[in-house]
Design a protein around this motif. Structure first.
Motif, short mmCIF file in Angstrom:
data_model
loop_
_atom_site.label_atom_id
_atom_site.label_comp_id
_atom_site.label_asym_id
_atom_site.label_seq_id
_atom_site.Cartn_x
_atom_site.Cartn_y
_atom_site.Cartn_z
N ALA A 1 -6.05 38.22 -50.06
CA ALA A 1 -6.71 37.90 -48.95
C ALA A 1 -7.62 36.99 -49.35
CB ALA A 1 -7.54 39.04 -48.47
N PRO A 2 -7.11 35.59 -49.52
CA PRO A 2 -7.88 34.52 -50.20
C PRO A 2 -8.86 33.83 -48.91
CG PRO A 2 -5.76 33.79 -49.40
CD PRO A 2 -5.96 35.47 -49.12
N PRO A 3 -9.87 33.24 -49.37
CA PRO A 3 -10.89 32.68 -48.56
C PRO A 3 -10.09 31.63 -47.48
CG PRO A 3 -11.87 32.86 -50.58
CD PRO A 3 -10.39 33.07 -50.89
N PRO A 4 -10.45 31.47 -46.37
CA PRO A 4 -9.51 30.53 -45.40
C PRO A 4 -9.58 29.06 -45.75
CG PRO A 4 -11.62 31.44 -44.36
CD PRO A 4 -11.46 32.32 -45.78
N SER A 5 -10.98 28.72 -46.74
CA SER A 5 -10.92 27.33 -47.12
C SER A 5 -9.80 26.92 -48.09
CB SER A 5 -12.28 27.09 -47.80
OG SER A 5 -12.37 28.06 -48.78
N LEU A 6 -8.92 27.97 -48.53
CA LEU A 6 -7.99 27.43 -49.37
C LEU A 6 -6.67 27.20 -48.83
CD1 LEU A 6 -8.63 29.88 -52.78
CD2 LEU A 6 -9.19 27.43 -52.15
N ASP A 7 -5.87 26.11 -49.16
CA ASP A 7 -4.48 25.90 -48.51
C ASP A 7 -3.59 26.46 -49.27
OD1 ASP A 7 -3.98 24.20 -50.70
OD2 ASP A 7 -4.70 22.43 -49.53
N ARG A 8 -2.55 26.53 -48.91
CA ARG A 8 -1.22 27.18 -49.62
C ARG A 8 -1.07 26.90 -50.88
NH1 ARG A 8 3.21 30.37 -47.85
NH2 ARG A 8 4.89 30.11 -48.97
N GLN A 9 -1.15 25.36 -51.27
CA GLN A 9 -0.99 24.95 -52.51
C GLN A 9 -2.09 25.37 -53.44
OE1 GLN A 9 0.45 20.75 -52.40
NE2 GLN A 9 -0.60 20.45 -54.42
N GLN A 10 -3.25 25.35 -52.98
CA GLN A 10 -4.27 25.72 -53.78
C GLN A 10 -4.23 27.42 -54.37
OE1 GLN A 10 -7.42 24.31 -51.29
NE2 GLN A 10 -8.29 23.22 -52.82
N ARG A 11 -3.69 27.93 -53.16
CA ARG A 11 -3.47 29.38 -53.62
C ARG A 11 -2.50 29.43 -54.69
NH1 ARG A 11 -2.65 31.21 -47.31
NH2 ARG A 11 -1.79 33.09 -48.55
N TRP A 12 -1.31 28.90 -54.33
CA TRP A 12 -0.28 29.06 -55.30
C TRP A 12 -0.78 28.53 -56.61
CZ3 TRP A 12 3.83 31.78 -55.73
CH2 TRP A 12 4.42 32.30 -54.66
N ARG A 13 -1.63 27.58 -56.71
CA ARG A 13 -2.04 27.03 -58.28
C ARG A 13 -3.04 28.19 -58.54
NH1 ARG A 13 -4.44 27.28 -61.83
NH2 ARG A 13 -5.62 25.65 -63.17
N LEU A 14 -3.58 29.05 -58.09
CA LEU A 14 -4.38 30.07 -58.36
C LEU A 14 -3.84 31.14 -59.09
CD1 LEU A 14 -7.56 30.16 -55.89
CD2 LEU A 14 -7.67 29.02 -58.33
N VAL A 15 -2.58 31.55 -58.39
CA VAL A 15 -1.63 32.61 -58.83
C VAL A 15 -0.89 32.12 -59.95
CG1 VAL A 15 0.51 33.78 -58.23
CG2 VAL A 15 -1.34 33.19 -56.63
N LEU A 16 -0.44 30.78 -60.13
CA LEU A 16 0.29 30.63 -61.27
C LEU A 16 -0.36 30.04 -62.56
CD1 LEU A 16 3.02 28.37 -59.12
CD2 LEU A 16 3.16 30.79 -60.37
N GLY A 17 -1.70 29.65 -62.40
CA GLY A 17 -2.40 29.29 -63.58
C GLY A 17 -2.41 27.87 -63.87
N ASP A 18 -2.78 27.40 -65.15
CA ASP A 18 -2.88 26.01 -65.21
C ASP A 18 -1.56 25.37 -65.70
OD1 ASP A 18 -2.49 26.88 -67.87
OD2 ASP A 18 -4.32 26.45 -68.63
N GLU A 19 -0.65 26.28 -65.85
CA GLU A 19 0.73 25.66 -66.10
C GLU A 19 1.29 25.02 -64.84
OE1 GLU A 19 3.32 28.92 -67.35
OE2 GLU A 19 2.37 29.01 -69.43
N ALA A 20 0.66 25.31 -63.68
CA ALA A 20 0.94 24.72 -62.30
C ALA A 20 0.23 23.48 -61.77
CB ALA A 20 0.92 25.62 -61.31
N ASP A 21 -0.52 22.85 -62.83
CA ASP A 21 -1.39 21.62 -62.50
C ASP A 21 -0.54 20.57 -61.92
OD1 ASP A 21 -3.60 23.06 -63.11
OD2 ASP A 21 -3.92 22.12 -65.12
#
Length: 400
Positions: A11-31
């Motif tokens: 249930a992410p905050p609405p200010s994050l777009d889909r790409q940012q959400r995936w980055r938070l899930v995957l970690g810094d390897e997805a930079d």
């Protein structure tokens, strides 16, 4: 992808777009593919890394929330961060994960830690398990936190249980010549609407409908027998609250017994569920047969008794003794139910073989959510087929 991290971002905050959400899930390897987080996303990433990357690389694991008393300020800041950046439901998941993954139980012994945590059922269970170790300076804070959660749960669960039990308790036995105190006014008025007198602006009831005559003795005896092993922590919290509500109903005689390898009768503490919870000692072994034998000795009117065993059925004692006692209870007319869990957690881990054997003896076994428990008690009081009721509710029951 970390399953724990994905759950926390459900249930992410609405200010994050889909790409940012995936980055938070995957970690810094997805930079490289998702871009480096910044601003709020960076703070959220650090909070996630502190928890879910604590034991390995990714997201700069140096942000780990530590597990010693000296790390209390860091933990308090982290708790404040997750409450700022994540919804309440996600905060509860992350707090629970932190207790399990980072072994932060000892941190709960510090007042500043408790002040920062968002109270929930899992926190209460942790405090109850630590009750013998809580220092004097923290006890007041711990009691206040537990009472806050208990009061919130009572507000949510008390009225549904009261209504369900009151509606089921012998009210189908109608009295055609009721005393004034026994008149069912709603049913009486509805049945006599055709006798409305316009000039008098009233209904003349030709026939009174009443509830069943009130008895001075309880109409049902309920025994809650609760496994206090560590895996049943949330069930213990909910059971204590329901026990307190049932004990407040004059028409129900309620007993509450907790057990591990020993049996403790807490029936005399049902007037205060907070004190009752601090009388529980979570953890230890399990001897279910011994607990059932003790409860068997409490029964005075078998055919009006509802026995609810709340346990994952992982028996540390003699299995045959448990099954023999269960058979004796059913044979005497006691209505028996085995709840594999009384929590919001879904399907629990339990001993399927014992559950199936109990079902074969006439003891339905299934997990139950707190919101479904009032309906369960109503069905049991009406002497309905509890296994059939559970199936209608979508609760998976063990079969013989």
């Amino acid at each position: 992808m970390s399953a724990d991290a994905e759950t926390s971002l459900s249930a992410p905050p609405p200010s994050l777009d889909r790409q940012q959400r995936w980055r938070l899930v995957l970690g810094d390897e997805a930079d490289a593919s998702c871009g480096k987080p910044s601003g709020t996303a960076l703070e959220m990433d650090r909070a996630l890394a502190a928890l879910y990357d604590a034991d390995g690389p990714g997201r700069g694991g140096s942000a780990r929330v530590g597990g010693s008393g000296r790390g209390a300020p860091t933990v308090v800041r982290w708790l404040g961060d997750i409450r700022q950046y994540f919804p309440a439901s996600v905060v509860q998941v992350m707090q629970k994960d932190a207790l399990q993954r980072l072994h932060l139980n000892e941190m709960l012994l510090q007042p500043e830690m408790l002040e920062a945590v968002q109270p929930d059922v899992h926190l209460v269970a942790s405090l109850v398990s630590l009750s013998r170790a809580i220092p004097a300076g923290t006890k007041e804070t711990a009691h206040r936190v537990v009472r806050q959660v208990v009061d919130a749960l009572m507000k949510r669960l008390e009225e549904p249980l009261r209504s369900a039990v009151a509606g089921a308790l012998d009210r189908s036995t109608r009295n055609r010549r009721p005393r004034h105190s026994e008149i069912d006014w709603h049913r009486t008025l509805r049945a006599n609407l055709r006798h409305w007198q316009p000039e008098l602006r009233t209904v003349i009831p030709e026939r009174l409908h009443g509830h069943g005559r009130k008895s001075r003795r309880p109409q049902r005896e309920v025994i809650l027998c609760i496994d206090q092993s560590g895996s049943m922590a949330a069930s213990v919290v909910y059971s204590s609250i329901f026990g307190a509500v049932l004990a407040s109903l004059p028409a129900v005689s309620t007993k509450l017994v907790v057990f591990d390898t020993e049996v403790v009768d807490l029936s005399d503490q049902l007037d205060d569920p907070v004190e009752l919870l601090f009388g529980v000692q979570l953890g230890g072994g399990t001897d279910i047969g011994q607990a059932v034998a003790y409860c068997q000795g409490l029964i005075r009117d078998p055919r009006n008794t509802i026995f609810v065993l709340i346990s994952d059925l992982i028996e540390g004692g003699v299995e045959q003794r448990l099954l023999q006692r269960a058979a004796e209870l059913v044979g005497s007319g006691v209505q028996c139910v085995a709840l594999l869990a009384l929590s919001d957690e879904g399907a629990p881990s339990y001993d399927r073989q014992i559950a199936a054997k109990l079902a074969g003896l006439g003891v339905p076994s299934f997990a139950c959510t707190p919101d479904a428990f009032p309906g369960l008690m109503a069905a049991a009081i009406r002497r309905e087929d509890v296994a059939g009721w559970a199936a209608q509710q979508g609760l998976v029951t063990s079969r013989a």
